[in-house]
Design an enzyme around this catalytic site. Structure first.
Site, PDB file in Angstrom:
ATOM      1  N   SER A 143      -5.406   0.975   6.265  1.00  0.00           N
ATOM      2  CA  SER A 143      -4.993   2.013   5.328  1.00  0.00           C
ATOM      3  C   SER A 143      -5.224   3.381   5.958  1.00  0.00           C
ATOM      4  O   SER A 143      -5.957   3.502   6.949  1.00  0.00           O
ATOM      5  CB  SER A 143      -5.818   1.891   4.039  1.00  0.00           C
ATOM      6  OG  SER A 143      -5.686   3.016   3.195  1.00  0.00           O
ATOM      7  N   TYR A 156     -12.661   0.787  -2.044  1.00  0.00           N
ATOM      8  CA  TYR A 156     -11.457   0.571  -1.240  1.00  0.00           C
ATOM      9  C   TYR A 156     -11.605   1.254   0.115  1.00  0.00           C
ATOM     10  O   TYR A 156     -11.289   0.681   1.163  1.00  0.00           O
ATOM     11  CB  TYR A 156     -10.239   1.109  -1.989  1.00  0.00           C
ATOM     12  CG  TYR A 156      -8.901   0.785  -1.369  1.00  0.00           C
ATOM     13  CD1 TYR A 156      -8.273  -0.434  -1.638  1.00  0.00           C
ATOM     14  CD2 TYR A 156      -8.254   1.682  -0.530  1.00  0.00           C
ATOM     15  CE1 TYR A 156      -7.045  -0.740  -1.082  1.00  0.00           C
ATOM     16  CE2 TYR A 156      -7.023   1.392   0.031  1.00  0.00           C
ATOM     17  CZ  TYR A 156      -6.420   0.177  -0.255  1.00  0.00           C
ATOM     18  OH  TYR A 156      -5.189  -0.126   0.311  1.00  0.00           O
TER      19      TYR A 156
END
Length: 251
Positions: A143, A156
């Site tokens: 990410s 996350y």
């Protein structure tokens, strides 16, 4: 000269292949010649149909990667149905949003268990199969938050930052055994996971202003990167996190 991007006869496992990024990658790998085991909680009927239409074999393995309980079964069912595992794409993931000051242990564990712990143990199980064959490709889906801190997504961010380190750690140990371990770091891609950001007028505008390409990415934008990292074209690429971000990190 043979096509270095050809995946004919290879077997790929893609987690979270029912929609979005996982679906796009599964179809891209099939288009390059791979047969695909699609792993997830929901029946990826559309993905399976698209792969079959390309003349490739596709199976569905129902599994919830919120825990490592299904890991051995995923490997066993794939090898039994398709004869081995050449490629693993760890795409399945979840996200929970809240201010760090208010974040709960439940939300922390849910995200880290799915996005990092299960990725490690599924990779470990697949690598044991790959080592016997003397080759394999493992691709983690990282990410932008592998590189940045983000806002209101502490678990996350921790998990995706961990994936960046795990990519390098696995590469260090497994490269000499014929296994390439790399990651793709998608930029802002229009999927279910980012629907809250897309619908927030202020955040959506801020994001678009930061992306040099001037648009949200589409899941299909990741297909070429996945095929590259899954193919012999990337045989000397190891421990790398490839950003597919429309230039986000360059700005």
């Amino acid at each position: 000269m043979s096509n270095p991007f050809d995946l004919a006869g290879r077997v790929a496992v893609v987690t979270g292949a029912n929609t979005g990024i996982g679906q796009a990658i599964a179809i891209a790998l099939a288009r390059a010649g791979a047969n695909v085991a699609c792993v997830g909680r929901s029946d990826p009927a559309e993905t399976l149909a698209s792969i079959s239409a390309l003349g490739r074999k596709a199976i569905y393995i129902k599994a919830d990667l919120a825990s490592i309980e299904p890991v051995a079964r995923i490997v066993d069912e794939t090898t039994a149905a398709m004869g081995g595992i050449d490629i693993l794409v760890n795409n399945a993931g979840i996200i929970r949003r809240n201010d760090a000051i208010n974040f709960t242990e439940e939300d922390w564990d849910a995200v880290v268990d799915t996005n990092l712990k299960s990725v490690f143990f599924l990779s470990q199980a697949a690598a044991k199969v790959m080592m016997k064959a003397g080759r394999g490709k493992i691709i983690h889906i990282a990410s932008m938050l592998t590189f940045q801190g983000g806002v209101r997504v502490p678990s996350y961010t921790a998990a995706k930052s961990g994936l960046g380190g795990l990519t390098k750690a696995m590469a260090n140990e497994w490269c000499a055994k014929g296994i390439n371990v790399n990651a793709i770091a998608p930029g802002y891609i229009a999927t279910n996971n980012t629907s809250a950001l897309q619908s927030d007028e202020t955040r959506n505008r801020q994001i678009l202003e930061r992306i040099p390409a001037g648009r949200w990415g589409q899941p299909d934008d990741l297909g070429g990167a996945a095929v590259f990292l899954a193919s012999s074209a990337s045989n000397y690429v190891n421990g790398h996190v490839l950003a597919v971000d429309g230039g986000w990190l360059a700005r």
